[in-house]
Design a protein around this motif. Structure first.
Motif, PDB file in Angstrom:
ATOM      1  N   ARG A  55       9.211 -17.764   4.248  1.00 49.24           N
ATOM      2  CA  ARG A  55       9.893 -16.957   4.505  1.00 49.24           C
ATOM      3  C   ARG A  55       8.838 -15.551   4.355  1.00 49.24           C
ATOM      4  N   THR A  56       8.988 -14.702   6.081  1.00 49.64           N
ATOM      5  CA  THR A  56       7.498 -14.089   5.772  1.00 49.64           C
ATOM      6  C   THR A  56       8.515 -12.316   6.465  1.00 49.64           C
ATOM      7  N   SER A  57       8.311 -11.205   4.989  1.00 53.71           N
ATOM      8  CA  SER A  57       9.220 -10.075   5.667  1.00 53.71           C
ATOM      9  C   SER A  57       7.708  -9.270   5.753  1.00 53.71           C
ATOM     10  N   ALA A  58       8.265  -7.498   5.878  1.00 56.07           N
ATOM     11  CA  ALA A  58       7.613  -6.560   6.192  1.00 56.07           C
ATOM     12  C   ALA A  58       8.253  -5.299   5.817  1.00 56.07           C
ATOM     13  N   SER A  59       8.506  -4.426   5.012  1.00 55.66           N
ATOM     14  CA  SER A  59       9.323  -3.395   5.566  1.00 55.66           C
ATOM     15  C   SER A  59       8.081  -1.846   5.338  1.00 55.66           C
ATOM     16  N   VAL A  60       8.910  -1.121   5.371  1.00 54.47           N
ATOM     17  CA  VAL A  60       8.095   0.960   4.965  1.00 54.47           C
ATOM     18  C   VAL A  60       9.409   1.487   4.392  1.00 54.47           C
ATOM     19  N   THR A  61       8.837   2.316   3.352  1.00 49.20           N
ATOM     20  CA  THR A  61      10.132   3.482   2.995  1.00 49.20           C
ATOM     21  C   THR A  61       9.389   4.085   2.625  1.00 49.20           C
ATOM     22  N   TRP A  62       9.944   5.447   3.397  1.00 49.91           N
ATOM     23  CA  TRP A  62       9.564   7.001   3.451  1.00 49.91           C
ATOM     24  C   TRP A  62      10.227   7.914   2.696  1.00 49.91           C
ATOM     25  N   ASN A  63      10.158   8.816   1.656  1.00 49.52           N
ATOM     26  CA  ASN A  63      10.640   9.348   1.300  1.00 49.52           C
ATOM     27  C   ASN A  63      10.367  10.869   1.353  1.00 49.52           C
ATOM     28  N   LEU A  64      11.174  11.887   1.629  1.00 48.39           N
ATOM     29  CA  LEU A  64      11.496  13.105   1.505  1.00 48.39           C
ATOM     30  C   LEU A  64      11.505  14.089   0.878  1.00 48.39           C
ATOM     31  N   PRO A  65      11.384  14.607  -1.041  1.00 48.26           N
ATOM     32  CA  PRO A  65      11.555  15.213  -1.780  1.00 48.26           C
ATOM     33  C   PRO A  65      12.304  16.431  -0.670  1.00 48.26           C
ATOM     34  N   LEU A  66      13.657  17.117  -0.977  1.00 53.55           N
ATOM     35  CA  LEU A  66      14.008  17.588  -0.312  1.00 53.55           C
ATOM     36  C   LEU A  66      14.509  19.240  -0.925  1.00 53.55           C
ATOM     37  N   ASN A 114      16.928  14.645  -1.821  1.00 54.86           N
ATOM     38  CA  ASN A 114      16.157  13.925  -1.030  1.00 54.86           C
ATOM     39  C   ASN A 114      16.849  12.689  -0.374  1.00 54.86           C
ATOM     40  N   TRP A 115      16.078  12.576   0.176  1.00 56.14           N
ATOM     41  CA  TRP A 115      16.011  12.175   1.620  1.00 56.14           C
ATOM     42  C   TRP A 115      15.252  10.642   1.526  1.00 56.14           C
ATOM     43  N   GLN A 116      15.192   9.128   1.843  1.00 53.64           N
ATOM     44  CA  GLN A 116      14.806   8.204   2.094  1.00 53.64           C
ATOM     45  C   GLN A 116      15.655   7.594   2.964  1.00 53.64           C
ATOM     46  N   SER A 117      13.801   6.368   3.392  1.00 52.82           N
ATOM     47  CA  SER A 117      14.498   5.498   4.845  1.00 52.82           C
ATOM     48  C   SER A 117      14.214   4.735   4.538  1.00 52.82           C
ATOM     49  N   THR A 118      14.287   3.023   4.967  1.00 50.16           N
ATOM     50  CA  THR A 118      14.111   2.262   4.823  1.00 50.16           C
ATOM     51  C   THR A 118      14.053   1.752   5.887  1.00 50.16           C
ATOM     52  N   LEU A 119      12.975   0.769   6.366  1.00 45.75           N
ATOM     53  CA  LEU A 119      13.063  -0.134   7.642  1.00 45.75           C
ATOM     54  C   LEU A 119      12.158  -1.689   7.056  1.00 45.75           C
ATOM     55  N   VAL A 133       0.085  -0.781   0.170  1.00 48.77           N
ATOM     56  CA  VAL A 133       0.201  -0.070   0.072  1.00 48.77           C
ATOM     57  C   VAL A 133       1.029   1.168  -0.081  1.00 48.77           C
ATOM     58  N   ASN A 134       0.376   1.748  -0.684  1.00 52.73           N
ATOM     59  CA  ASN A 134       0.692   3.341  -1.357  1.00 52.73           C
ATOM     60  C   ASN A 134      -0.143   4.686  -0.066  1.00 52.73           C
ATOM     61  N   PRO A 135       0.189   5.390   0.500  1.00 51.20           N
ATOM     62  CA  PRO A 135      -1.181   5.748   1.154  1.00 51.20           C
ATOM     63  C   PRO A 135      -1.174   7.105   1.113  1.00 51.20           C
ATOM     64  N   THR A 136       0.565   7.356   0.885  1.00 49.14           N
ATOM     65  CA  THR A 136       0.788   8.744   0.628  1.00 49.14           C
ATOM     66  C   THR A 136       1.777   9.048  -0.817  1.00 49.14           C
ATOM     67  N   THR A 137       2.397  10.218  -1.799  1.00 48.73           N
ATOM     68  CA  THR A 137       3.067  10.246  -2.383  1.00 48.73           C
ATOM     69  C   THR A 137       4.546   9.621  -1.434  1.00 48.73           C
ATOM     70  N   ASN A 138       4.499   9.859  -0.391  1.00 53.39           N
ATOM     71  CA  ASN A 138       6.431   9.828   0.857  1.00 53.39           C
ATOM     72  C   ASN A 138       5.923   8.646   1.457  1.00 53.39           C
ATOM     73  N   LEU A 139       4.753   7.295   1.439  1.00 52.53           N
ATOM     74  CA  LEU A 139       5.058   6.676   2.062  1.00 52.53           C
ATOM     75  C   LEU A 139       5.357   5.298   0.726  1.00 52.53           C
ATOM     76  N   SER A 140       6.018   3.963   1.522  1.00 50.10           N
ATOM     77  CA  SER A 140       5.142   2.651   0.610  1.00 50.10           C
ATOM     78  C   SER A 140       5.230   1.403   2.100  1.00 50.10           C
ATOM     79  N   LEU A 141       4.937   0.777   1.483  1.00 49.15           N
ATOM     80  CA  LEU A 141       5.236  -0.259   2.848  1.00 49.15           C
ATOM     81  C   LEU A 141       4.322  -1.499   2.093  1.00 49.15           C
ATOM     82  N   GLN A 142       5.015  -2.813   2.628  1.00 46.76           N
ATOM     83  CA  GLN A 142       4.620  -4.408   2.399  1.00 46.76           C
ATOM     84  C   GLN A 142       4.661  -5.046   3.839  1.00 46.76           C
ATOM     85  N   VAL A 143       3.852  -6.808   2.629  1.00 47.99           N
ATOM     86  CA  VAL A 143       4.227  -7.308   3.875  1.00 47.99           C
ATOM     87  C   VAL A 143       3.966  -8.285   2.930  1.00 47.99           C
TER      88      VAL A 143
END
Length: 517
Positions: free
Chosen positions: A381-392, A397-402, A352-362
């Motif tokens: 194998r099970t996986s979950a992640s969130v990627t957050w991006n912030l255009p500056l 640009n700043w992006q992080s993935t957990l 799901v991409n709830p906003t233009t700056n966020l993407s989450l998957q399971v």
């Protein structure tokens, strides 16, 4: 109070190393603060403001008749003299898309409009491969990233085909410290081409991706704590990262609209990437800056080169549901060939991409006999992640993935569940880019199999690694030359310090030539 509870949970989960725990918590806490700062009135976010929200007082224009909704808007060029065929850290601008008078932005296909300008880029008619969204959302395989993510590529148009090409080649001087470390000079590379055209009411997308990594040798390059695959078909690669295959992706995707904002798609690859895990580290902004592979690779995204993949799914606005059947066996030591597909494994993924700056998957998958050295062993194998991006701003640009991944093997001597946690982040300020990666992984293959007689064989050891680095870019037309380096430190259990050393330090120096457009 909630953030304090979250911080305690992160510290409890990730491990014993205080520096890594503090980095994880600090990054997680800084992200919403930065997002709040971006939204402050009067905040100057640079000349190219990417994500300004439409005024609350603005009234939407009337929806045009159906026969007008399929017409293309006239090309716009707000920056005369700019070569729109080139992409320089290009980001989608939803505010600009939605502000076009007379257009129903909810139903129209932004990516497919000839001449449509996305923050200074002529998309050349290219759109999202899986549905009616901007192509900036597409990452590796059928994985998504935030719509605002940057991309460097050269766009083109040949008849009905829209084309894109991007890639890099990196020369690396690698030194891994400690008694089990080693040094090597080697090169990694990737070149990807994509072509897209309308077919009936749908869209056909073709992708080909290759690498010259096999030239570095079957044993790959030194990388402390890395495990996975084999160099000779007899022994496991330990403390070394395997090279990628010469053929990384040969895939075709067809998407077809089923209604407003709803589409179905089919993806076929030999090789390809199944619907399992986050976008591959080398295809997301937060991970591609770092030239070394994550030591958590085989818990998260190691299936990105799979010989035989079929994925089908549905896309509704920012939601994607998909399932794959694919070959569970990892690529063998013969890196120049295309292997026989077996199609004996499966996976499902929700994104799901709830906003233009966020993407989450399971995602969850069953891998049939993934390791050739342990053919009797299967893995869930099970996986979950969130990627957050912030255009500056422009070229900022700043992006992080957990991400978290779990391997649950069965049928072999590895009968215990193992977990991996990863946090990677990269921030670009013009020609400078800084990056970091923190990992905490349960490793059970560092000392071989139990029957080999090592007293540490088969035991699970929780290890942590922290890498920090940066590079400076020198633009050279449609490419850029990156000059950089990184340093890595580790937190190791006392039981293995006699083998690895109590405080090893590793570093890499690299020169990278990459396509920017």
């Amino acid at each position: 109070m909630r953030w304090r509870i979250c911080a305690r949970r992160v510290r409890h989960t990730i491990g014993k190393n205080m520096s890594i725990k503090i980095l994880l918590a600090a990054t997680a806490l800084c992200a919403p603060a930065a997002a709040f700062a971006q939204a402050m009135p009067g905040m100057d976010r640079g000349r190219h403001q990417r994500h300004a929200e439409p005024s609350a007082q603005a009234k939407p224009a009337p929806t045009p008749p159906a026969h007008q909704g399929s017409q293309s808007a006239p090309p716009t060029d707000p920056q005369p003299g700019l070569n729109h065929g080139a992409v320089h850290s290009t980001l989608r601008d939803p505010a600009r898309d939605d502000a076009m008078p007379g257009m129903d932005s909810g139903a129209m296909d932004h990516g497919s409009m000839p001449g449509m300008n996305h923050a200074g880029m002529d998309m050349k008619g290219m759109k999202g491969a899986l549905g009616g969204y901007s192509m900036m959302r597409d990452a590796s395989g059928t994985a998504w990233q935030p719509d605002s993510s940057p991309m460097w590529a050269i766009m083109g148009k040949t008849g009905d085909w829209s084309t894109m090409i991007h890639g890099f080649v990196t020369l690396i001087q690698d030194h891994q410290g400690g008694p089990r470390g080693d040094s090597k000079t080697f090169s990694t590379s990737m070149l990807m081409g994509m072509a897209q055209r309308p077919v009936g009411r749908g869209t056909l997308t073709l992708r080909a991706m290759g690498s010259l990594d096999p030239l570095m040798g079957k044993s790959g390059y030194p990388l402390l704590l890395a495990t996975g695959e084999t160099a000779d078909g007899r022994t496991e690669l330990v403390d070394r990262q395997h090279p990628h295959d010469a053929f990384m992706e040969l895939a075709a995707t067809y998407s077809h609209p089923l209604g407003q904002d709803l589409s179905a798609f089919l993806y076929l690859g030999l090789p390809g990437e199944p619907a399992l895990g986050p976008a591959t580290y080398m295809h997301r902004f937060s991970g591609m800056a770092n030239p070394e592979a994550p030591i958590s690779h085989h818990w998260l995204d190691s299936t990105h080169v799979t010989f035989g993949v079929a994925t089908a799914g549905l896309v509704y606005k920012g939601l994607k549901l998909e399932g794959s059947i694919f070959t569970g066996r990892e690529p063998d030591e013969r890196r120049w060939d295309i292997e026989r597909p077996r199609m004996d494994s499966w996976s499902v993924r929700a994104t799901v991409n709830p906003t233009t700056n966020l993407s989450l998957q399971v995602s969850h998958g069953f891998l049939n006999s993934p390791e050739g050295l342990h053919p009797e062993e299967d893995v869930r194998r099970t996986s979950a992640s969130v990627t957050w991006n912030l255009p500056l701003g422009e070229d900022r640009n700043w992006q992080s993935t957990l991400a978290w991944g779990r391997n649950d093997p069965s049928g072999g001597e590895h009968g215990h569940k193992t977990d991996a946690f990863l946090l990677d982040s990269a921030v670009q300020f013009g020609r400078w880019t800084l990056f970091g990666r923190a990992e905490n992984v349960d490793k059970d293959e560092l000392f071989g199999d139990i029957h080999e007689g090592d007293p540490l064989a088969g035991k699970v050891f929780n290890v942590s690694k922290l890498s920090l680095g940066g590079y400076h870019s020198v633009p050279l037309g449609k490419v850029a030359l990156d000059l950089g380096g990184l340093v890595s430190k580790y937190d190791l259990p006392r039981d293995i310090q006699s083998r690895y050393g109590s405080d090893p330090t590793s570093f890499m120096l690299f020169t990278r030539l990459r396509i920017t457009g």
